[in-house]
Design a protein around this motif. Sequence first.
Motif: not given
Length: 488
Positions: A414-443
Amino acid sequence: MSVEWNPDPAAGMPVFKQIARFYEERILKGDLPPGVRLPAERELAVRLKVNRSTVSAAYEELRAGGFVTSIKGSATRVCELLWEEKPVPVPNWRRYTGSRAFDPAMSIYRRQHEAARIPGMINLTKGELSPDLMPLHLLQELAMEVDYSCPFSYHDDFRGDLGLRTTLADTLQAEQGITVTPEHLLITSGVKHSLHLIAHTLLQPGDAIAVEGPSYLYAMGVFPAAGLRMVRLPVDSGGLIPEALPALVHKHRVRMVFTNPTFQNPTGTSLSSARRQKLLEVCESLRLPVVEDDPYGALSLDPGNPPPPSLKALNGGDRFVICLGTLSKTATPGMRLGWIAAPLPVTGRLAQAKNRMGCSTSHAGERLAHRYLLSAAAQTHLATVRRILALRRACMLQALREHAGGLAQPAAPEAVPGGFYLWLRLKHPVPDRELVEAGIREGVLIYPGSLFGAEPGFLRLTYASVGEAEITEGVRRLGRALAGLAGG
């Protein structure tokens, strides 16, 4: 976890300090990453053949240094966050010497920096406009109009170029309703410079400050470097909760509040008018100054739904709000041009500190910024930036619907759109380092929530520094990474 080391009673250093030093060095080297469990006190005492009280003293030393955290009845673990959760029972000498050697997020930053060099990597982390949205040609033209007749000597007034401050005062009044004179304004080389001046001039090592959690201010490292304690100010989908402040002040003796109330980084939320006024009322009753960081206030992406007025412009805001601004988000970060609007005694003291620290701003840069603010083309450029950012934001939301499959959704839809970013909530939380590494593997590079002081299960994406084609492909890669982590 095995310990292939024993303290030396004849070493000339207390045994508990030897144990603390051993673990401190392993943490700093990365051998013990954030979140790792240390041995229980009784277990380690048996291994090292020392009294349990010696191990307790060593762990207390590590806690005071900000290396580990302990919860009663639970394990002692390497710190994952920098928030001050409770008053420190013993002096933290690292704060008082103005340094913090351990940053739990540093390994993630380092990994992201390395991965950014990989060919074909899509970077959804950069908090700046893409080059095609920077007014480079306009700045080149305006540079020809800069007045070089006045020598580039040391300023007589350390606040900065008078012409720039005069025009800036007029601009703040016309666009934000902030009433200041040139004497209320101090020119800086950007928000980080502004924060540095405030942290090292108006506060003392060991002071507690209230900061929104999550917040990009958490990630900047300015406050720990100044020996300040960051106390987390609770937020919900509408931003910070003013009513939570009195209890924090009582518990931690908070000296100042730092907030990014308009299109907050990283959540994108904007405080409502009612919450802004309530925050001012609470802070006035507590005699607590407020630092309002407003780099995105000019970047409203819905013309029919502008954000509420600046805290500085509201009733009472002129007395105890220090407002920070910058051209980095609307023009180019390379201009290194920011400002502080504050009560006269504060501006004068900060100006003297700016001079003592040798952090003078560029005279040529100030004059160029002056020409830029006077230019009608600058407003045309800003309108173009808003329009394109709105298109990119819509593109990113559409890509999330198509490729993330409900695995990541806006935390504050419901936030009014503005600025630079989207803040997302994950349906299945995982440790942040695993999240970063998974993203890097996918590019794809993304920033996990822990970099902003959030718990696992959140991430920030930017749509400002990439075009629509990269946004779509980057989110598609993110969707694959999230599906893999979820077992899909």
